[in-house]
Design a protein around this motif. Structure first.
Motif, PDB file in Angstrom:
ATOM      1  N   UNK A  36       0.811  -1.232   0.000  1.00 36.40           N
ATOM      2  CA  UNK A  36       0.000   0.000   0.000  1.00 36.40           C
ATOM      3  C   UNK A  36       0.842   1.280   0.000  1.00 36.40           C
ATOM      4  N   UNK A  37       2.182   1.157   0.089  1.00 33.47           N
ATOM      5  CA  UNK A  37       3.020   2.349   0.169  1.00 33.47           C
ATOM      6  C   UNK A  37       3.832   2.599  -1.115  1.00 33.47           C
ATOM      7  N   UNK A  38       3.306   2.178  -2.285  1.00 33.79           N
ATOM      8  CA  UNK A  38       4.048   2.392  -3.517  1.00 33.79           C
ATOM      9  C   UNK A  38       3.724   3.717  -4.189  1.00 33.79           C
ATOM     10  N   UNK A  39       4.729   4.331  -4.821  1.00 34.53           N
ATOM     11  CA  UNK A  39       4.491   5.601  -5.540  1.00 34.53           C
ATOM     12  C   UNK A  39       4.044   5.324  -6.986  1.00 34.53           C
ATOM     13  N   UNK A  40       3.981   6.367  -7.803  1.00 30.28           N
ATOM     14  CA  UNK A  40       3.482   6.197  -9.181  1.00 30.28           C
ATOM     15  C   UNK A  40       4.365   5.260 -10.002  1.00 30.28           C
ATOM     16  N   UNK A  41       5.686   5.344  -9.782  1.00 27.28           N
ATOM     17  CA  UNK A  41       6.595   4.459 -10.509  1.00 27.28           C
ATOM     18  C   UNK A  41       6.359   3.005 -10.099  1.00 27.28           C
ATOM     19  N   UNK A  42       6.087   2.796  -8.808  1.00 29.30           N
ATOM     20  CA  UNK A  42       5.750   1.443  -8.350  1.00 29.30           C
ATOM     21  C   UNK A  42       4.502   0.953  -9.098  1.00 29.30           C
ATOM     22  N   UNK A  43       3.502   1.803  -9.215  1.00 25.58           N
ATOM     23  CA  UNK A  43       2.247   1.402  -9.879  1.00 25.58           C
ATOM     24  C   UNK A  43       2.462   1.108 -11.360  1.00 25.58           C
ATOM     25  N   UNK A  44       3.439   1.804 -11.965  1.00 27.50           N
ATOM     26  CA  UNK A  44       3.752   1.515 -13.372  1.00 27.50           C
ATOM     27  C   UNK A  44       4.355   0.106 -13.481  1.00 27.50           C
ATOM     28  N   UNK A  45       5.211  -0.246 -12.520  1.00 25.03           N
ATOM     29  CA  UNK A  45       5.859  -1.567 -12.548  1.00 25.03           C
ATOM     30  C   UNK A  45       4.911  -2.678 -12.095  1.00 25.03           C
ATOM     31  N   UNK A  46       4.008  -2.340 -11.180  1.00 19.16           N
ATOM     32  CA  UNK A  46       3.088  -3.331 -10.621  1.00 19.16           C
ATOM     33  C   UNK A  46       1.659  -2.799 -10.783  1.00 19.16           C
ATOM     34  N   UNK A  47       1.028  -3.074 -11.938  1.00 26.58           N
ATOM     35  CA  UNK A  47      -0.272  -2.453 -12.240  1.00 26.58           C
ATOM     36  C   UNK A  47      -1.360  -2.772 -11.212  1.00 26.58           C
ATOM     37  N   UNK A  48      -1.234  -3.871 -10.468  1.00 24.42           N
ATOM     38  CA  UNK A  48      -2.223  -4.182  -9.432  1.00 24.42           C
ATOM     39  C   UNK A  48      -1.797  -3.615  -8.079  1.00 24.42           C
ATOM     40  N   UNK A  49      -0.671  -2.865  -8.061  1.00 21.63           N
ATOM     41  CA  UNK A  49      -0.120  -2.244  -6.837  1.00 21.63           C
ATOM     42  C   UNK A  49       0.211  -3.286  -5.770  1.00 21.63           C
ATOM     43  N   UNK A  50       0.692  -4.450  -6.228  1.00 21.63           N
ATOM     44  CA  UNK A  50       1.002  -5.500  -5.270  1.00 21.63           C
ATOM     45  C   UNK A  50       2.495  -5.792  -5.231  1.00 21.63           C
ATOM     46  N   UNK A 227      19.684  -4.429  10.879  1.00 18.29           N
ATOM     47  CA  UNK A 227      19.631  -5.898  10.895  1.00 18.29           C
ATOM     48  C   UNK A 227      20.524  -6.513   9.809  1.00 18.29           C
ATOM     49  N   UNK A 228      21.115  -5.661   8.955  1.00 17.44           N
ATOM     50  CA  UNK A 228      22.067  -6.151   7.957  1.00 17.44           C
ATOM     51  C   UNK A 228      21.474  -6.432   6.589  1.00 17.44           C
ATOM     52  N   UNK A 229      20.247  -5.967   6.324  1.00 16.03           N
ATOM     53  CA  UNK A 229      19.648  -6.200   4.997  1.00 16.03           C
ATOM     54  C   UNK A 229      20.345  -5.338   3.948  1.00 16.03           C
ATOM     55  N   UNK A 230      20.461  -5.864   2.735  1.00 15.23           N
ATOM     56  CA  UNK A 230      21.035  -5.080   1.627  1.00 15.23           C
ATOM     57  C   UNK A 230      19.904  -4.377   0.905  1.00 15.23           C
ATOM     58  N   UNK A 231      19.893  -3.056   1.026  1.00 11.27           N
ATOM     59  CA  UNK A 231      18.767  -2.285   0.477  1.00 11.27           C
ATOM     60  C   UNK A 231      19.195  -1.491  -0.750  1.00 11.27           C
ATOM     61  N   UNK A 232      18.239  -1.209  -1.626  1.00 11.42           N
ATOM     62  CA  UNK A 232      18.502  -0.369  -2.792  1.00 11.42           C
ATOM     63  C   UNK A 232      18.714   1.080  -2.319  1.00 11.42           C
ATOM     64  N   UNK A 233      19.469   1.832  -3.098  1.00 14.14           N
ATOM     65  CA  UNK A 233      19.731   3.223  -2.720  1.00 14.14           C
ATOM     66  C   UNK A 233      18.447   4.056  -2.789  1.00 14.14           C
ATOM     67  N   UNK A 234      17.658   3.794  -3.822  1.00 13.80           N
ATOM     68  CA  UNK A 234      16.411   4.554  -4.019  1.00 13.80           C
ATOM     69  C   UNK A 234      15.235   3.718  -3.548  1.00 13.80           C
ATOM     70  N   UNK A 235      14.142   4.392  -3.203  1.00 19.11           N
ATOM     71  CA  UNK A 235      12.929   3.646  -2.847  1.00 19.11           C
ATOM     72  C   UNK A 235      11.732   4.111  -3.673  1.00 19.11           C
ATOM     73  N   UNK A 236      10.821   3.187  -3.939  1.00 19.95           N
ATOM     74  CA  UNK A 236       9.566   3.524  -4.612  1.00 19.95           C
ATOM     75  C   UNK A 236       8.453   3.673  -3.581  1.00 19.95           C
ATOM     76  N   UNK A 237       8.834   3.773  -2.307  1.00 19.69           N
ATOM     77  CA  UNK A 237       7.856   3.907  -1.236  1.00 19.69           C
ATOM     78  C   UNK A 237       7.431   5.350  -1.023  1.00 19.69           C
ATOM     79  N   UNK A 238       6.242   5.502  -0.445  1.00 13.81           N
ATOM     80  CA  UNK A 238       5.726   6.831  -0.098  1.00 13.81           C
ATOM     81  C   UNK A 238       5.611   6.919   1.424  1.00 13.81           C
TER      82      UNK A 238
END
Ligand SMILES: N[C@@H](CCC(=O)N[C@@H](CS)C(=O)NCC(=O)O)C(=O)O
Length: 248
Positions: A36-50, A227-238
């Motif tokens: 539920x926290x995706x931005x417009x670019x997320x919605x372009x990649x995941x049309x069902x916002x999932x 916790x040591x997770x490898x994260x992307x530099x950018x986020x598609x989160x809002x």
């Protein structure tokens, strides 16, 4: 080569994908956005916002089954499906059963109502639905699974595969929603879930799930980095959630 995986470590569908990536020894970075926290670019990649979405160069795959099938075809070792065509058909059905029915029972009936709804929408989930799910749906599915599982090992032998991964994945969210499999009543299922969670492919992300669940969607990055997770530099989160388009 490093894949980009979009989605929270607490999602059973994301967990299914991380387990397959680990099993195949594939490298990935995560953009751990909560559903539920995706931005417009997320919605372009995941049309069902999932979530999850897997990005491999110019390819974006917005569905866990499509992702795992792609990984298995492009990186066949170790295989996620059994060899025999009839077993393969059954494994695919079990994966679909998990994604649809266990998703409905454990995610939409319990985890979403008890954990996600208060956290994201700031109000309690549907208590009547929780009660019906616990009284009717959970025992029905646990009984069915108990009747399907082998006495030992996994569905198609000694090695964990996609059917086992897809099914076991939901039992983490069951636990997070307060449901444990009673070994007195569902002996094979309880042993199967323990066996699967002891596998390195599931154990690898356990700390990240705990970190993700310990905080708010807005502070997940800090908790996961610690916790040591490898994260992307950018986020598609809002910072604010947006209602889903499939079901709520
Ligand atoms: N069929 C999809 C289901 C994915 C799914 O339902 N993900 C949930 C999170 S556990 C989600 O993104 N929900 C947000 C929404 O439905 O809007 C898959 O296998 O990837």
């Amino acid at each position: 080569m490093t894949f980009k995986l979009i989605g929270s470590f607490a999602s059973p569908y994301v967990r299914k994908v991380t387990a397959c990536l680990h099993l195949k020894g594939l490298d990935y970075e995560t953009d751990p956005i909560t559903a539920f926290f995706g931005n417009d670019e997320f919605e372009r990649l995941s049309p069902l916002r999932r979530i999850p979405v897997l990005i491999d160069g110019d390819l974006a795959i917005p569905d866990s089954s499509a992702i795992c099938a792609y990984l298995d075809e492009a990186w066949p070792e170790p295989p996620l499906l059994p060899a025999d065509p009839k077993d393969r058909a059954r494994a695919r059905w079990l994966e679909e059963y998990a994604d649809t029915r266990l998703g409905d029972v454990f995610i939409w009936g319990l985890f979403y109502q008890k954990v996600v709804h208060p956290l994201i929408w700031g109000e309690p989930g549907d208590q009547a639905r929780i009660e019906k799910t616990l009284a009717e749906d959970v025992p029905r599915e646990l009984n069915w699974l108990e009747g399907q599982l082998p006495e030992s090992g996994y569905f198609f032998g000694e090695r964990i595969g996609i059917a086992d991964i897809a099914i076991a994945s939901f039992f983490r969210n069951a636990i997070y929603a307060g449901v444990e499999v009673d070994p007195e009543r569902w002996r094979r299922l309880a042993a199967f879930v323990d066996r699967a969670f002891a596998e390195p492919c599931f154990a690898a992300t356990y700390a990240f799930e705990q970190a993700q669940l310990s905080t708010t969607p807005q502070r997940r990055r800090e908790a996961l980095e610690q916790a040591g997770a490898r994260l992307t530099a950018e986020t598609l989160g809002t910072r604010e959630p947006k209602r889903g388009i499939m079901k709520l």
